[in-house]
Design a protein around this motif. Structure first.
Motif, PDB file in Angstrom:
ATOM      1  N   ARG A 197       0.823  -1.213   0.000  1.00 19.39           N
ATOM      2  CA  ARG A 197       0.000   0.000   0.000  1.00 19.39           C
ATOM      3  C   ARG A 197       0.856   1.262   0.000  1.00 19.39           C
ATOM      4  NH1 ARG A 197      -1.036   3.277   3.852  1.00 19.39           N
ATOM      5  NH2 ARG A 197      -0.377   1.817   5.491  1.00 19.39           N
ATOM      6  N   ILE A 198       1.878   1.314   0.867  1.00 19.24           N
ATOM      7  CA  ILE A 198       2.744   2.494   0.910  1.00 19.24           C
ATOM      8  C   ILE A 198       3.439   2.696  -0.432  1.00 19.24           C
ATOM      9  CG2 ILE A 198       4.790   3.509   1.983  1.00 19.24           C
ATOM     10  CD1 ILE A 198       4.016   2.046   4.562  1.00 19.24           C
ATOM     11  N   ALA A 199       3.916   1.622  -1.004  1.00 17.56           N
ATOM     12  CA  ALA A 199       4.593   1.727  -2.302  1.00 17.56           C
ATOM     13  C   ALA A 199       3.640   2.238  -3.374  1.00 17.56           C
ATOM     14  CB  ALA A 199       5.162   0.365  -2.698  1.00 17.56           C
ATOM     15  N   ARG A 200       2.422   1.766  -3.333  1.00 24.39           N
ATOM     16  CA  ARG A 200       1.431   2.188  -4.339  1.00 24.39           C
ATOM     17  C   ARG A 200       1.046   3.653  -4.162  1.00 24.39           C
ATOM     18  NH1 ARG A 200      -2.002  -1.339  -3.139  1.00 24.39           N
ATOM     19  NH2 ARG A 200      -3.327  -0.076  -1.772  1.00 24.39           N
ATOM     20  N   GLU A 201       0.955   4.109  -2.915  1.00 29.39           N
ATOM     21  CA  GLU A 201       0.464   5.466  -2.662  1.00 29.39           C
ATOM     22  C   GLU A 201       1.566   6.518  -2.612  1.00 29.39           C
ATOM     23  OE1 GLU A 201      -1.699   5.137   0.978  1.00 29.39           O
ATOM     24  OE2 GLU A 201      -3.332   3.946   0.102  1.00 29.39           O
ATOM     25  N   LYS A 202       2.723   6.169  -2.052  1.00 28.13           N
ATOM     26  CA  LYS A 202       3.761   7.165  -1.791  1.00 28.13           C
ATOM     27  C   LYS A 202       4.953   7.088  -2.749  1.00 28.13           C
ATOM     28  CE  LYS A 202       1.755   8.903   1.911  1.00 28.13           C
ATOM     29  NZ  LYS A 202       1.255  10.309   1.934  1.00 28.13           N
ATOM     30  N   TYR A 203       5.099   5.976  -3.418  1.00 27.96           N
ATOM     31  CA  TYR A 203       6.269   5.793  -4.277  1.00 27.96           C
ATOM     32  C   TYR A 203       5.908   5.820  -5.768  1.00 27.96           C
ATOM     33  CZ  TYR A 203       9.363   4.432  -0.393  1.00 27.96           C
ATOM     34  OH  TYR A 203      10.128   4.430   0.750  1.00 27.96           O
ATOM     35  N   ALA A 204       5.051   4.914  -6.194  1.00 27.42           N
ATOM     36  CA  ALA A 204       4.775   4.738  -7.618  1.00 27.42           C
ATOM     37  C   ALA A 204       4.321   6.017  -8.327  1.00 27.42           C
ATOM     38  CB  ALA A 204       3.747   3.618  -7.811  1.00 27.42           C
ATOM     39  N   PRO A 205       3.432   6.824  -7.738  1.00 28.91           N
ATOM     40  CA  PRO A 205       2.981   8.015  -8.472  1.00 28.91           C
ATOM     41  C   PRO A 205       4.086   9.038  -8.734  1.00 28.91           C
ATOM     42  CG  PRO A 205       1.485   7.495  -6.648  1.00 28.91           C
ATOM     43  CD  PRO A 205       2.715   6.672  -6.459  1.00 28.91           C
ATOM     44  N   PHE A 206       5.219   8.900  -8.032  1.00 25.61           N
ATOM     45  CA  PHE A 206       6.259   9.931  -8.113  1.00 25.61           C
ATOM     46  C   PHE A 206       7.561   9.410  -8.719  1.00 25.61           C
ATOM     47  CE2 PHE A 206       3.497  10.597  -4.420  1.00 25.61           C
ATOM     48  CZ  PHE A 206       2.877  11.776  -4.813  1.00 25.61           C
ATOM     49  N   ASN A 207       7.495   8.223  -9.328  1.00 24.21           N
ATOM     50  CA  ASN A 207       8.706   7.664  -9.916  1.00 24.21           C
ATOM     51  C   ASN A 207       9.258   8.553 -11.029  1.00 24.21           C
ATOM     52  OD1 ASN A 207      10.722   5.597 -10.199  1.00 24.21           O
ATOM     53  ND2 ASN A 207       9.673   4.927 -12.055  1.00 24.21           N
ATOM     54  N   ARG A 208       8.382   9.078 -11.869  1.00 26.37           N
ATOM     55  CA  ARG A 208       8.843   9.976 -12.929  1.00 26.37           C
ATOM     56  C   ARG A 208       9.250  11.328 -12.358  1.00 26.37           C
ATOM     57  NH1 ARG A 208      11.038   9.152 -17.668  1.00 26.37           N
ATOM     58  NH2 ARG A 208       9.336   7.902 -18.497  1.00 26.37           N
ATOM     59  N   THR A 209       8.579  11.775 -11.312  1.00 25.73           N
ATOM     60  CA  THR A 209       8.918  13.058 -10.687  1.00 25.73           C
ATOM     61  C   THR A 209      10.360  13.071 -10.210  1.00 25.73           C
ATOM     62  OG1 THR A 209       6.635  13.392  -9.954  1.00 25.73           O
ATOM     63  CG2 THR A 209       8.347  14.650  -8.814  1.00 25.73           C
ATOM     64  N   VAL A 210      10.770  12.041  -9.472  1.00 23.66           N
ATOM     65  CA  VAL A 210      12.134  12.036  -8.926  1.00 23.66           C
ATOM     66  C   VAL A 210      13.169  11.795 -10.018  1.00 23.66           C
ATOM     67  CG1 VAL A 210      11.343  11.329  -6.638  1.00 23.66           C
ATOM     68  CG2 VAL A 210      12.031   9.574  -8.285  1.00 23.66           C
ATOM     69  N   ASP A 211      12.742  11.254 -11.137  1.00 25.83           N
ATOM     70  CA  ASP A 211      13.666  11.064 -12.259  1.00 25.83           C
ATOM     71  C   ASP A 211      13.949  12.382 -12.958  1.00 25.83           C
ATOM     72  OD1 ASP A 211      15.109   9.133 -14.041  1.00 25.83           O
ATOM     73  OD2 ASP A 211      13.735   9.956 -15.537  1.00 25.83           O
ATOM     74  N   THR A 212      12.958  13.260 -12.998  1.00 30.26           N
ATOM     75  CA  THR A 212      13.119  14.530 -13.717  1.00 30.26           C
ATOM     76  C   THR A 212      13.538  15.677 -12.801  1.00 30.26           C
ATOM     77  OG1 THR A 212      10.734  14.942 -13.478  1.00 30.26           O
ATOM     78  CG2 THR A 212      11.477  13.891 -15.512  1.00 30.26           C
ATOM     79  N   GLU A 213      13.147  15.633 -11.529  1.00 33.49           N
ATOM     80  CA  GLU A 213      13.531  16.671 -10.575  1.00 33.49           C
ATOM     81  C   GLU A 213      14.703  16.161  -9.740  1.00 33.49           C
ATOM     82  OE1 GLU A 213      10.246  18.201  -8.316  1.00 33.49           O
ATOM     83  OE2 GLU A 213       8.868  18.059 -10.024  1.00 33.49           O
ATOM     84  N   GLU A 214      15.881  16.184 -10.320  1.00 33.83           N
ATOM     85  CA  GLU A 214      17.057  15.626  -9.662  1.00 33.83           C
ATOM     86  C   GLU A 214      17.461  16.443  -8.436  1.00 33.83           C
ATOM     87  OE1 GLU A 214      20.326  14.102 -12.115  1.00 33.83           O
ATOM     88  OE2 GLU A 214      19.212  14.821 -13.863  1.00 33.83           O
ATOM     89  N   PRO A 215      18.215  15.834  -7.506  1.00 35.81           N
ATOM     90  CA  PRO A 215      18.730  16.583  -6.360  1.00 35.81           C
ATOM     91  C   PRO A 215      19.527  17.800  -6.832  1.00 35.81           C
ATOM     92  CG  PRO A 215      19.124  14.234  -6.074  1.00 35.81           C
ATOM     93  CD  PRO A 215      18.604  14.408  -7.463  1.00 35.81           C
ATOM     94  N   ARG A 216      19.353  18.901  -6.116  1.00 33.06           N
ATOM     95  CA  ARG A 216      20.077  20.126  -6.484  1.00 33.06           C
ATOM     96  C   ARG A 216      20.593  20.794  -5.213  1.00 33.06           C
ATOM     97  NH1 ARG A 216      16.631  24.469  -5.549  1.00 33.06           N
ATOM     98  NH2 ARG A 216      14.435  23.901  -5.317  1.00 33.06           N
ATOM     99  N   LEU A 217      21.632  21.603  -5.406  1.00 36.26           N
ATOM    100  CA  LEU A 217      22.251  22.287  -4.278  1.00 36.26           C
ATOM    101  C   LEU A 217      21.653  23.665  -4.065  1.00 36.26           C
ATOM    102  CD1 LEU A 217      26.052  21.446  -4.660  1.00 36.26           C
ATOM    103  CD2 LEU A 217      24.547  20.791  -2.789  1.00 36.26           C
TER     104      LEU A 217
END
Length: 613
Positions: free
Chosen positions: A43-63
């Protein structure tokens, strides 16, 4: 077929995970509690992780100054994971854990990797804490490990250096005693570290109050020089922020500076850093009333010069985690390409009718070659998932079974760990490549997720020990250790499966093929070492590992097929038996070509003149 359905079959029908509840450590558990953990993580993976997989791929860590900024989704996912209790799930009750079998923990963590491996499931934090619980002092456990397991602190491991890479014997980070009273610090003997570390996953972020770095460094000898090789390596706790004996932050920043972010092909949501230790940007007071000075403060873990032995406790766990990450990324691509193939109309059947443009197009899953690509993915990924769960079960055997059984599990796990890390990272990556191919040109675009799965998975052949390192470990050490007892144990397990399958008419031919493969691998092992010259034996270590891995996966599939064949008729049963058949017909025959060069100690690669390239 979903990941959950596959896990249920492998855990309960094949590995009989419920039997673990008879062990003293796990008596409070049942299938119901195991299922509740799987349900929660899914459930956590479905709600908190999966919807944002593309988000974290495109919004990389920045300083932003000295701070690393991550998307809010990463913060939310990390918080949800920590609050679930999974950071300490397998720990003792007195550590705040659930005393959950590692087999169940490993299975449950698969949901997070499937949903977004780039957000992660705190693999290094758990490994860091586990290492300290084994090798740390009581104070180090209380201040650092337990605050990692409750989610306040995060953890890393800092091994590689820019000039050394995987060659740990060449690291140059130094550690010197911090004053004459350095041995009496309540957090452990206190040192000052100077040096640089590279490729540090989660090396800096704002997800937790603090970050606990485990750093390999060398203590100079009496002459002030570093001891060459791995003998001089020690292990140190180096917190990002200084901590008191009560576990609270003191308000002093340690001399650990973020020198830059690495921008990777995949895993773009995970911060990856270059860290400078002791460059003087954040000077820390010496013990007592001393003046602030350069040098990152570090606390010795274990005894001096035994750092590598301690660190390997963490690295071996990480290698199983890497293999599992590779598996679930392969499965993510498989599920996506299967769905696409079922819904994408293109082309017509072969034969006269297919030449009539008036005939309707068929879905691409009806084409034989698309079925081949899908079946290859299924055989690679579901077989590798079974291997990872088998290895996780060996971890539980090692820690909770009778001494003789536990020792066999330890030795068998030593032999299988290079395969558990390397085989999925190569062949589940190939599954991701096939998933792109099933999508055709669309698969090569960012409109579909399969290109990201491939990019994310490509890292797994590199980190926690490259393919070449794993191969040298397997052929150069693991199959030889304790006079070859581990290899003999594995052969015994494989022969037991062969004997059972020989009595099943539908599996007898495959049992014979596996027996031949086992004999080939055994003969090649002896031939590789016939001269006793390591350079000759290990020149073709990677082909050896590829063949060895295919033999292991064939064994796993045959063992799974024995259980599947006894299951009620249905699509799931048929799918598993077809995947097993595919692996034996299309994959197992490859080992002959790999082992030919091993047995001949072929020098083609080793003797290639540099200038001839």
């Amino acid at each position: 077929m979903s990941l959950r359905a596959t896990l249920d079959f492998l855990l309960y029908d094949w590995l009989h995970a419920e039997d673990l509840t008879r062990r003293t450590r796990f008596t409070d558990h049942s299938r119901e509690t195991f299922d509740a953990v799987l349900d929660t993580c899914e459930r956590i993976a479905r709600e908190k992780y999966a919807p944002f997989n593309r988000t974290v791929d495109t919004e990389e860590p920045r300083l932003d100054g000295d701070k690393v900024i991550l998307p809010q989704a990463t913060h939310d996912a990390h918080r949800a994971y920590a609050e679930s209790g999974m950071l300490s799930a397998a720990q003792d009750y007195q550590e705040g854990g659930m005393q959950l079998p590692y087999t169940i923990e490993a299975a449950a963590n698969g949901f997070f990797g499937l949903a977004s491996v780039s957000i992660g499931s705190a693999l290094l934090t758990k490994g860091n804490a586990n290492l300290l619980l084994v090798h740390g002092t009581e104070m180090q456990k209380a201040v650092f490990a337990r605050n990692e397991l409750n989610g306040r602190f995060a953890g890393t491991m800092c091994l590689s250096e820019p000039q050394a890479g995987s060659s740990l014997s060449d690291i140059a980070t130094r550690a010197v005693p911090d004053g004459p009273d350095f041995e009496n610090d309540p957090l452990g003997p206190r040192y000052r570290l100077t040096g640089n570390k590279m490729w540090i996953s989660a090396g800096d972020h704002e997800l937790t109050e603090n970050i606990v770095h485990l750093v390999l460094a060398k203590i100079p000898g009496p002459d002030g020089k570093l001891i060459p090789g791995t003998r001089g390596i020690s292990l140190f706790i180096v917190p990002k922020k200084m901590v008191g004996t009560d576990g609270q932050l003191t308000g002093v920043r340690n001399d650990v500076a973020l020198a830059g972010l690495n921008h990777k092909l995949g895993w773009r949501g995970t911060t990856n850093t270059l860290l400078n230790f002791g460059e003087g940007r954040f000077p820390v007071p010496s013990t007592g009333a001393g003046q602030a000075q350069a040098g990152a403060v570090g606390y010795l873990v274990g005894r001096p010069h035994e750092g590598l032995r301690c660190m390997f406790h963490m690295m071996n766990e990480a290698r199983i985690g890497v293999g599992t990450a590779a598996v679930v990324l392969g499965l993510a691509g498989y599920y996506a390409s299967l769905d696409y193939a079922k819904n994408r109309p293109q082309g017509r059947p072969l034969g006269p009718a297919g030449k009539d443009p008036a005939q309707p197009q068929v879905r691409i899953i009806e084409h034989a070659d698309v079925k081949r690509m899908l079946l290859a993915q299924k055989s690679y990924c579901e077989g590798a998932l079974a291997l990872e769960l088998y290895c996780a079960r060996l971890v539980d055997e090692q820690h909770t079974a009778d001494p003789a059984v536990a020792d066999d599990a330890r030795l068998l796990l030593e032999v299988l760990t290079p395969i558990a890390k390397s085989w999925p990272s190569e062949w589940c990556l190939e599954a991701n490549s096939l998933a792109i191919q099933v999508h055709g040109g669309y698969g090569y675009t960012r409109d579909f997720p399969v290109e990201q799965y491939w990019r994310d998975n490509r890292l797994n052949m590199i980190h926690e020990g490259t393919h070449g390192i794993q191969a040298a470990d397997l052929l150069g050490r693991k199959v030889l250790m304790e006079d070859g007892k581990g290899l003999q144990l594995l052969a015994g397990r494989i022969n037991a499966t062969i004997e059972r399958a020989t009595n099943k008419p539908d599996l007898a031919a495959d049992a014979s093929a596996l027996a031949a493969a086992l004999q080939q691998v055994g003969a090649a092992t002896k031939a590789a070492w016939a001269t006793g010259v390591p350079g000759e034996a290990l020149a073709n270590a990677v082909p050896y590992m590829q063949a060895f891995g295919h033999m292991v996966l064939a064994w796993i599939w045959l063992d799974v097929a024995l259980v599947a064949a006894a299951a009620p008729a249905g699509a799931a049963r048929e799918g598993r038996l077809r995947a097993q058949r595919f692996f034996f017909h299309y994959e197992l025959p490859k080992i002959g070509a790999w082992l030919n060069v091993v047995s001949a100690r072929d020098p083609t690669c080793a003797d290639m003149p540099e200038e001839s390239f």
